[in-house]
Scaffold this motif. Structure first.
Motif, PDB file in Angstrom:
ATOM      1  N   ALA A   1      33.872-115.233 -56.713  1.00  0.00           N
ATOM      2  CA  ALA A   1      35.474-115.540 -56.283  1.00  0.00           C
ATOM      3  C   ALA A   1      36.126-114.832 -56.926  1.00  0.00           C
ATOM      4  CB  ALA A   1      35.284-116.566 -55.660  1.00  0.00           C
ATOM      5  N   ASN A   2      36.121-113.606 -57.410  1.00  0.00           N
ATOM      6  CA  ASN A   2      37.126-113.261 -58.954  1.00  0.00           C
ATOM      7  C   ASN A   2      38.268-112.538 -57.719  1.00  0.00           C
ATOM      8  OD1 ASN A   2      36.963-113.782 -61.680  1.00  0.00           O
ATOM      9  ND2 ASN A   2      34.556-113.344 -60.417  1.00  0.00           N
TER      10      ASN A   2
ATOM     11  N   PRO B   1      44.165 -99.272 -61.634  1.00  0.00           N
ATOM     12  CA  PRO B   1      44.659 -98.960 -60.346  1.00  0.00           C
ATOM     13  C   PRO B   1      44.927-101.203 -60.026  1.00  0.00           C
ATOM     14  CG  PRO B   1      42.658 -98.722 -60.779  1.00  0.00           C
ATOM     15  CD  PRO B   1      43.500 -98.757 -61.658  1.00  0.00           C
ATOM     16  N   PHE B   2      45.318-101.485 -59.313  1.00  0.00           N
ATOM     17  CA  PHE B   2      45.219-102.764 -59.003  1.00  0.00           C
ATOM     18  C   PHE B   2      44.005-103.411 -59.250  1.00  0.00           C
ATOM     19  CE2 PHE B   2      44.174-100.898 -54.495  1.00  0.00           C
ATOM     20  CZ  PHE B   2      43.736-102.066 -54.172  1.00  0.00           C
ATOM     21  N   LEU B   3      43.793-104.583 -58.876  1.00  0.00           N
ATOM     22  CA  LEU B   3      42.474-104.815 -59.290  1.00  0.00           C
ATOM     23  C   LEU B   3      42.361-106.190 -58.527  1.00  0.00           C
ATOM     24  CD1 LEU B   3      42.070-105.381 -63.279  1.00  0.00           C
ATOM     25  CD2 LEU B   3      41.413-103.745 -61.622  1.00  0.00           C
ATOM     26  N   GLN B   4      41.153-106.370 -57.589  1.00  0.00           N
ATOM     27  CA  GLN B   4      40.611-107.403 -57.202  1.00  0.00           C
ATOM     28  C   GLN B   4      39.891-107.350 -56.627  1.00  0.00           C
ATOM     29  OE1 GLN B   4      42.433-107.858 -52.485  1.00  0.00           O
ATOM     30  NE2 GLN B   4      42.723-109.869 -53.447  1.00  0.00           N
ATOM     31  N   GLY B   5      38.985-108.739 -56.536  1.00  0.00           N
ATOM     32  CA  GLY B   5      37.461-108.465 -56.304  1.00  0.00           C
ATOM     33  C   GLY B   5      36.522-107.573 -57.012  1.00  0.00           C
ATOM     34  N   SER B   6      36.472-107.808 -58.320  1.00  0.00           N
ATOM     35  CA  SER B   6      35.598-107.009 -59.633  1.00  0.00           C
ATOM     36  C   SER B   6      34.752-108.033 -59.796  1.00  0.00           C
ATOM     37  CB  SER B   6      36.496-106.415 -60.084  1.00  0.00           C
ATOM     38  OG  SER B   6      37.355-105.015 -59.907  1.00  0.00           O
ATOM     39  N   GLY B   7      33.099-107.486 -60.257  1.00  0.00           N
ATOM     40  CA  GLY B   7      32.759-108.684 -61.064  1.00  0.00           C
ATOM     41  C   GLY B   7      32.269-108.351 -61.784  1.00  0.00           C
TER      42      GLY B   7
ATOM     43  N   ASN C   1      33.083-111.420 -54.773  1.00  0.00           N
ATOM     44  CA  ASN C   1      33.247-110.764 -54.803  1.00  0.00           C
ATOM     45  C   ASN C   1      34.627-109.519 -54.414  1.00  0.00           C
ATOM     46  OD1 ASN C   1      34.069-112.239 -57.956  1.00  0.00           O
ATOM     47  ND2 ASN C   1      31.656-111.883 -57.192  1.00  0.00           N
ATOM     48  N   VAL C   2      35.947-109.972 -53.847  1.00  0.00           N
ATOM     49  CA  VAL C   2      35.539-109.209 -51.829  1.00  0.00           C
ATOM     50  C   VAL C   2      37.103-108.125 -52.609  1.00  0.00           C
ATOM     51  CG1 VAL C   2      36.080-109.175 -50.561  1.00  0.00           C
ATOM     52  CG2 VAL C   2      34.491-110.369 -50.833  1.00  0.00           C
ATOM     53  N   GLY C   3      37.367-106.389 -52.680  1.00  0.00           N
ATOM     54  CA  GLY C   3      39.059-106.470 -52.635  1.00  0.00           C
ATOM     55  C   GLY C   3      38.254-104.869 -52.372  1.00  0.00           C
ATOM     56  N   ALA C   4      39.255-104.230 -52.469  1.00  0.00           N
ATOM     57  CA  ALA C   4      39.817-102.778 -51.356  1.00  0.00           C
ATOM     58  C   ALA C   4      40.386-102.199 -52.838  1.00  0.00           C
ATOM     59  CB  ALA C   4      40.360-102.354 -50.608  1.00  0.00           C
TER      60      ALA C   4
ATOM     61  N   LEU D   1      25.363-110.569 -54.310  1.00  0.00           N
ATOM     62  CA  LEU D   1      25.600-110.649 -52.759  1.00  0.00           C
ATOM     63  C   LEU D   1      26.803-111.562 -52.646  1.00  0.00           C
ATOM     64  CD1 LEU D   1      22.428-112.976 -52.677  1.00  0.00           C
ATOM     65  CD2 LEU D   1      22.454-110.635 -52.098  1.00  0.00           C
ATOM     66  N   ARG D   2      27.117-110.735 -51.591  1.00  0.00           N
ATOM     67  CA  ARG D   2      28.416-110.512 -50.201  1.00  0.00           C
ATOM     68  C   ARG D   2      29.098-110.333 -51.501  1.00  0.00           C
ATOM     69  NH1 ARG D   2      25.433-115.656 -50.125  1.00  0.00           N
ATOM     70  NH2 ARG D   2      27.301-116.711 -51.766  1.00  0.00           N
TER      71      ARG D   2
END
Length: 352
Positions: A250-251, A262-268, A287-290, A319-320
């Motif tokens: 859940a990062n 670029p912007f960061l979100q959801g990277s493991g 870990n979820v992002g676009a 996973l997920r």
């Protein structure tokens, strides 16, 4: 007569009185005790190799610079807190750091230990180290600092363990070859980053332009990205890195783009421009992002054109994660392998 001389003479008298020796040891070490309101820096300045500076619980409003080898600075746990103090002309305070451990180009500072205290609210870094050998940072909480929680450059055989780095402006833990010039990757000869908690930072752990670093048994959550392994086009190349047995979940914090990223979100775990590294037996989930860097374990081409080569991604549970559990977005990279991983979605398909 100094305090050290008084203790030395007292020990000598005791030895002579008991018949245990005709001369005292030249290796006598001292414990320097500091309480809130007293100067840590004065105690550190008085310390010689082998000495320990012990801080009582409480708040200390100062920055501290350590330049003597084999000195230990030890707090009494998280309740020993260093925060920025009044304006100071010390180089550490002026730079905006909490604790500085610094050697020179001709002479590294060796064997320094910093442990069991909190560094909070410094404009730059909680702890900054440069040109050190065998630095140990253990049980330190570094939080709400402007850039890095605990940061090292030009340092060998470091051990960062059982620390908490949270809510720092950039990386919670940052280890690098150098920050002020372009240079090939530094062989750290075995720097270890283990059993740390990394939460709420831009990046949990950044390993930049280094070789022979292990990142293991850490937990990273609530960051924009958990682990970044960064290389570039210089030689020697960054690589021979090990990322094992970490719990990365859940990062999903959002961090705006920078001139380099670029912007960061959801990277493991992200590998960009590194070689001959192993990522194995990690649990990476939710870990979820676009972002172009979003996903569980991601190989991404360096923004300066360096490729990932001969990296081994194996036996992880991933996973997920979104947009993919495993993602190889470095299509020009060579000889990178994905095997034995447990995952559901990959880019391209077939990596799971």
């Amino acid at each position: 007569m100094t305090k050290r001389q008084m203790i030395y003479l007292a020990c000598a008298a005791g030895l002579l009185a008991t018949g245990l020796g005709a001369a005292p040891s030249a290796d006598l070490t001292i414990v320097h005790r500091v309480t809130p309101g007293e100067s840590i820096q004065e105690a550190v300045n008085a310390a010689r190799p082998g000495d320990t500076v012990v801080l009582s619980p409480g708040t200390y409003r100062e920055s501290v610079r350590i330049t003597t080898s084999d000195v230990t600075l030890r707090g009494s746990g998280p309740g020993t807190v260093l925060v920025p103090g009044a304006a100071s002309d010390s180089t550490c305070a002026t730079a905006g750091h909490g604790i500085c451990v610094t050697g020179t180009a001709d002479s590294s500072v060796t064997g320094v230990t910093v442990r069991a205290l909190t560094l909070r609210g410094f404009a730059k870094n909680g702890l900054w180290a440069s040109r050190t050998d065998r630095l140990a940072v253990r049980g330190v909480t570094s939080e709400k600092n402007g850039q890095w929680g605990i940061a090292l450059e030009r340092s060998l055989r470091s051990a960062l363990s059982h620390n908490v780095a949270r809510d720092n402006g950039d990386a919670g833990l940052f280890v690098s070859n150098t920050i002020d010039e372009e240079a090939g990757a530094l062989d750290t000869k075995g720097t270890a980053v283990h059993h740390n908690l990394l939460a709420g930072n831009r990046v949990g752990v950044t390993v930049r332009r280094l070789r022979n670093v292990s990142v293991d048994h850490n937990e990273a959550t609530g960051n924009c990205s958990a682990v970044f392994l960064v290389g570039d086009e210089t030689t020697p190349r960054a690589g021979a890195l090990s990322v094992r047995h970490n719990y990365i979940h859940a990062n999903n914090k959002y961090c705006a783009k920078t001139p380099r990223l670029p912007f960061l979100q959801g990277s493991g775990i992200v590998l960009t421009g590194v070689e001959k590294s192993v990522v194995t037996k990690n649990l990476v989930q939710d870990n979820v992002g676009a972002s172009p860097l979003s996903g569980g374990i991601v190989l991404f081409k360096s923004f300066v054109g360096a490729l990932n080569e001969s990296n081994d991604i194996r036996d992880n549970v991933v996973l997920r994660n979104g947009t993919a559990d495993l993602a190889n977005r470095d299509t020009a990279g060579r000889d990178n392998t994905f095997r034995g991983n447990t995952c559901a979605v990959s880019e391209p398909a077939g990596l799971c």
